[in-house]
Design a protein around this motif. Structure first.
Motif, PDB file in Angstrom:
ATOM      1  N   HIS A 357      84.743  27.603  82.455  1.00 36.15           N
ATOM      2  CA  HIS A 357      84.917  27.487  83.906  1.00 36.15           C
ATOM      3  C   HIS A 357      85.000  28.870  84.553  1.00 36.15           C
ATOM      4  CE1 HIS A 357      85.553  23.111  84.302  1.00 36.15           C
ATOM      5  NE2 HIS A 357      85.961  23.211  83.055  1.00 36.15           N
ATOM      6  N   ARG A 358      85.440  29.853  83.790  1.00 32.07           N
ATOM      7  CA  ARG A 358      85.506  31.218  84.302  1.00 32.07           C
ATOM      8  C   ARG A 358      84.135  31.902  84.279  1.00 32.07           C
ATOM      9  NH1 ARG A 358      91.097  33.137  84.512  1.00 32.07           N
ATOM     10  NH2 ARG A 358      91.801  31.636  86.077  1.00 32.07           N
ATOM     11  N   GLY A 359      83.117  31.197  83.769  1.00 31.12           N
ATOM     12  CA  GLY A 359      81.779  31.759  83.741  1.00 31.12           C
ATOM     13  C   GLY A 359      81.481  32.584  82.522  1.00 31.12           C
ATOM     14  N   GLN A 360      82.400  32.638  81.552  1.00 29.43           N
ATOM     15  CA  GLN A 360      82.205  33.433  80.342  1.00 29.43           C
ATOM     16  C   GLN A 360      81.739  32.511  79.215  1.00 29.43           C
ATOM     17  OE1 GLN A 360      85.402  36.261  79.546  1.00 29.43           O
ATOM     18  NE2 GLN A 360      86.160  35.973  81.633  1.00 29.43           N
ATOM     19  N   ARG A 486      82.979  21.002  91.149  1.00 29.14           N
ATOM     20  CA  ARG A 486      81.600  21.171  90.645  1.00 29.14           C
ATOM     21  C   ARG A 486      80.730  19.985  91.051  1.00 29.14           C
ATOM     22  NH1 ARG A 486      78.217  23.947  87.700  1.00 29.14           N
ATOM     23  NH2 ARG A 486      77.096  23.182  85.864  1.00 29.14           N
ATOM     24  N   PRO A 520      84.866  31.237  88.959  1.00 31.61           N
ATOM     25  CA  PRO A 520      83.564  31.895  89.100  1.00 31.61           C
ATOM     26  C   PRO A 520      82.361  30.959  89.047  1.00 31.61           C
ATOM     27  CG  PRO A 520      85.002  33.250  87.771  1.00 31.61           C
ATOM     28  CD  PRO A 520      85.750  31.977  88.038  1.00 31.61           C
ATOM     29  N   ARG A 521      82.378  29.960  88.150  1.00 34.10           N
ATOM     30  CA  ARG A 521      81.216  29.077  88.069  1.00 34.10           C
ATOM     31  C   ARG A 521      81.050  28.261  89.345  1.00 34.10           C
ATOM     32  NH1 ARG A 521      80.929  24.835  83.258  1.00 34.10           N
ATOM     33  NH2 ARG A 521      82.552  23.847  84.504  1.00 34.10           N
ATOM     34  N   ILE A 524      79.999  30.752  92.404  1.00 34.84           N
ATOM     35  CA  ILE A 524      78.606  31.192  92.506  1.00 34.84           C
ATOM     36  C   ILE A 524      77.745  30.105  93.148  1.00 34.84           C
ATOM     37  CG2 ILE A 524      77.811  30.405  90.213  1.00 34.84           C
ATOM     38  CD1 ILE A 524      76.290  33.050  89.987  1.00 34.84           C
ATOM     39  N   HIS A 557      79.868  36.357  87.201  1.00 36.41           N
ATOM     40  CA  HIS A 557      79.376  35.252  86.367  1.00 36.41           C
ATOM     41  C   HIS A 557      78.108  35.694  85.646  1.00 36.41           C
ATOM     42  CE1 HIS A 557      77.978  31.410  84.964  1.00 36.41           C
ATOM     43  NE2 HIS A 557      79.025  30.791  85.457  1.00 36.41           N
ATOM     44  N   THR A 563      73.107  28.305  85.635  1.00 40.33           N
ATOM     45  CA  THR A 563      73.277  28.901  86.968  1.00 40.33           C
ATOM     46  C   THR A 563      71.952  29.438  87.508  1.00 40.33           C
ATOM     47  OG1 THR A 563      73.955  30.969  85.921  1.00 40.33           O
ATOM     48  CG2 THR A 563      75.708  29.485  86.647  1.00 40.33           C
TER      49      THR A 563
END
Length: 790
Positions: A357-360, A486, A520-521, A524, A557, A563
């Motif tokens: 969820h943090r984009g990592q 989301r 972040p996800r 963006i 992200h 994405t």
């Protein structure tokens, strides 16, 4: 009471009417009801009636408090039959002497039993008030007259401190067992004889007597539970230590019996109570709360004195499900770095989900691979594909559980999206979403199959499927609060590509009102929506205002497969703002990722389509042709690729001044069928303003309006001159459209973009209207137009 005469029911009025008609007649009557039901008020009215008639009568209130000798004397008076006597008493306590008196009265006449007020009676008691206040008072008091009178002074539906304090006299004189019973009732255990028996240390018969004593207070509703206002009063006026002790004991008893403990334990939060039994109750309550209130579950687990690694993992999962990813990562990391080998894998899974969820996604995938669970193994495959690595070997076999089965189908679906057909991938992911729907919010996921299915559907021209699967995900709360944003962002994305910009914008406004910062996800996608809506509205100011956020969102992200949609929007915006260099490294990373996966059409086509538009905006013809060539290579590999490729070729022809109305309309309708409604209308409109053929222009404009969902204007004559003759003071349909937008504050370019005409044509229309209306300035023209448009 607030009225001059009390509100009485029909039976009470009948007794008073009988006294008024024959005051000399002998009346022997018992008045039986719990406290607060108006017995004293009734006796007062009877006494007044006899006094008015000049007749003596014996009126006795609260006979249940009298001694045996006094009761026997009253019974003797009743038995003699020549004395007017009215006796009021509660149903409990009920001594033998009182029972004998009640029996004697009952042989003469059935006791008068005042009942609770109806809603209409409550309304009659209250001063002039709203329906909402009447309903509130009736609900809170159950219609018990004494309590209705206490709430009669309220101005709003809210229990005040003064109202609560008025119950102190009702509670202070009660004996210890009745007070303990009322505290148990306040905790929700009024009907649990097994718990009450253990709590009070009495057998069932003795517990029944305590319950009857509680009913006699008038504080209980007919079903045996506390009246709402009484529940508030008992909680507020009882000693805190006694209330905690009762709750703690009930929770321990309920835990032993295997029953639910959440409602019993929740008020113990923050009280400082501890011990093994209480901590076990906190953990059991946390399990109950997790599906519906993960934040509460996390608080309950935090209340455990010295949590074990297992409890810490559970608290981390609950924190993540509630959206508190910082707490989840801290707790999980503590277990991972600790010495507990048994729970490190579970902690790694929670941390991996939080990082997704943090984009990592790359780091998340590594943690999933480190965790031994079958679910993590499947989620690792989803992450591998998303970061450009195809899994080696066969997919893991899922255990026969709902979560493991859903995760396995998610992994299978994303692999099919890059190695197979879009149809197969979409079918698999939709099945995964259906499998997990019953779990609803009680499942922690790095992404939902519904979100992945929506991405696949949008990128393969199946917008109706995307809408349907997202609607079901929102309705079932799939993934809980962590995934709700989301799902709503993806629904807004569909609205945007369909040209419903107001709906997309409204979704963003609603997200801001929630007030929670986006991960972040999600961020963006939200920023890309802002960019996309501004670009489609030709709102250059909003585009510039949001661009720095877009650049930051991309930095926060790292590029992954899931994405690509926001990345495509950023590419078009960068071209419009002549700031392509800031986005270039990320677009390069996206193309590298695609090559690593073998350039799968499902994911490559949307990125090349966005690149085509970015090149067109930047007037980079050679780059646009490269993207069109890439799209052409996918023409035979998917239906969506064929439609987009045809549209790309048609668009480049239009820009080169070669407008074939048949080919343009066919390509535009193909885009529309693929869900790209806004782009479809844009293509037809761009062709219309670039053709010199008047008939073709009219046809293509009508096509653009139709694809945009706007009504097509009346048929025009093929040879209609540009400067049509119109009566002074009147506007043609086209002039009215232009006037409405200009008066609404749009620039000539924005008006042209909306109507698929050039800014120069808009200026020409305005000049003609100004001349015909005889206006000497632009301000005068706008005033005239406002009057004409109403």
């Amino acid at each position: 009471m607030t009225t001059e005469r009390p509100v009485l029911d029909a039976d009470a009025r009948s007794v008073l009417d009988g006294i008024a008609a024959a005051p000399e007649a002998v009346l022997r009557l018992g008045v039986l009801a719990p406290g607060g039901y108006g017995k004293t008020t009734m006796l007062r009215e009877i006494e007044r009636a006899y006094r008015a008639a000049g007749v003596e009568a014996t009126i006795v209130d609260d006979a249940h408090l009298l001694g045996d000798n006094e009761l026997l004397s009253l019974r003797s008076m009743v038995e003699q039959g020549n004395t007017r006597i009215v006796v009021a008493y509660r149903p409990w306590p009920r001594s033998r002497a009182l029972a004998a008196l009640a029996e004697s009265l009952g042989r003469v006449r059935a006791p008068l039993m005042p009942s609770a007020f109806t809603r209409e009676q409550v309304k009659a008691v209250l001063p002039a008030s709203s329906r909402a206040l009447v309903d509130f008072v009736h609900h809170q008091t159950g219609g018990v007259p004494r309590f209705v009178a206490r709430l009669a002074g309220l101005n709003a539906p809210e229990i005040t401190a003064e109202v609560v304090a008025s119950f102190r006299a009702d509670l202070d004189w009660l004996d210890a067992d009745v007070q303990k019973f009322l505290l148990a009732a306040e905790a929700g255990a009024a009907l649990r004889l097994d718990l009450l028996s253990a709590l009070l240390g009495k057998d069932v018969d003795a517990v029944g007597e305590v319950i009857e004593a509680g009913r006699a207070t008038g504080l209980l509703a007919p079903d045996g539970t506390l009246l709402p206002v009484a529940r508030v009063a008992v909680a507020a006026l009882s000693r805190t230590d006694r209330r905690i002790a009762v709750r703690q004991k009930l929770a321990e008893l309920q835990l032993r019996s295997g029953g639910p403990v959440l409602d019993l334990v929740k008020p113990l939060l923050g009280t400082g109570v501890g011990g093994p039994a209480v901590e076990a109750a906190f953990q059991a309550a946390a399990r109950e709360a997790l599906p519906t209130d993960p934040a509460l579950s996390a608080r309950l687990l935090a209340a455990v004195g010295t949590p074990s690694a297992e409890v810490a993992v559970r608290q981390a999962a609950a924190s993540a499900m509630s959206g508190d990813l910082d707490a989840a990562l801290r707790l999980a990391d503590r277990v991972i770095s600790g010495g507990d080998q048994e729970h490190r894998g579970a902690a790694a899974e929670v941390a991996a989900i939080a990082l997704a969820h943090r984009g990592q996604l790359a780091r998340s995938t590594e943690l999933h691979r480190w965790s031994p669970s079958a679910t993590s193994t499947a989620f690792a495959v989803v992450g591998q594909v998303g970061t450009g690595r195809l899994p080696s070997g066969t997919l893991p076999v899922a255990p026969p559980t709902m979560l493991d089965g859903g995760a396995s189908l998610m992994a299978q679906g994303v692999v099919e999206s890059v190695t197979g057909s879009a149809t197969a991938a979409l079918s698999t992911l939709v099945r995964a979403a259906a499998l997990l729907e019953p779990a609803g919010r009680a499942v922690l996921l790095p992404d939902t199959p519904a979100a992945l299915a929506a991405l696949v559907a949008m990128q393969s021209g199946e917008l109706s499927v995307a809408e349907s699967v997202l609607e079901r995900a929102v309705a079932t709360s799939l993934g809980g609060v962590l995934m709700d944003v989301r799902h709503r962002l993806l629904r807004a994305w569909i609205a945007m590509v369909q040209g419903n910009l107001a709906q997309a914008r409204e979704a963003l406004v609603l997200l801001r009102k929630v007030g929670r910062p986006l991960e972040p996800r999600d961020w963006i996608f939200a920023v890309a929506l802002e960019i996309g809506v501004a670009r489609r509205n030709s709102d250059l100011a909003a585009l510039k205002r949001t661009w720095d956020q877009a650049c930051e969102a991309v930095l926060r992200h790292p590029v992954d497969l899931y994405t690509f949609l926001p990345l495509g929007e950023f590419a078009a915006a960068a071209a419009r703002l002549r700031d392509q260099h800031r986005l270039a490294p990320h677009l390069t990373a996206a193309r590298t990722l695609l090559r690593q996966l073998g350039d799968p059409p499902l994911w490559a086509v949307p990125l090349h389509w966005a690149g085509l538009h970015a090149a067109i905006i930047a007037e980079e013809t050679s780059v646009a042709e490269e993207h069109a060539a890439a799209l052409a290579s996918f023409r035979d590999r998917s239906r969506y690729g064929a439609l987009v490729s045809a549209a790309a070729e048609s668009w480049l022809d239009v820009l080169a001044g070669k407008v074939d109305p048949d080919l343009v309309e066919s390509a535009a309708r193909g885009l529309h069928a693929a869900g790209q409604w806004w782009d479809a209308a844009r293509l037809a409109g761009q062709a219309a303003i670039r053709t010199s053929d008047r008939q073709a222009m009219v046809r293509l404009l009508d096509c653009a309006r139709l694809l945009q969902g706007r009504p097509v204007g009346a048929a025009r004559k093929p040879a209609e001159p540009v400067a049509e003759a119109v009566d002074a003071g009147k506007l043609s349909d086209r002039e009215r459209e232009v006037a409405e937008l200009v008066v609404g504050g749009l620039t000539y370019k924005q008006v042209g973009d909306r109507l698929f005409i050039s800014a120069k044509t808009v200026e020409h229309h305005m000049a003609r209207m100004r001349q015909r209306l005889g206006c000497t300035s632009r301000a005068e023209l706008l005033d005239q137009l406002r009057q004409i448009l109403g």
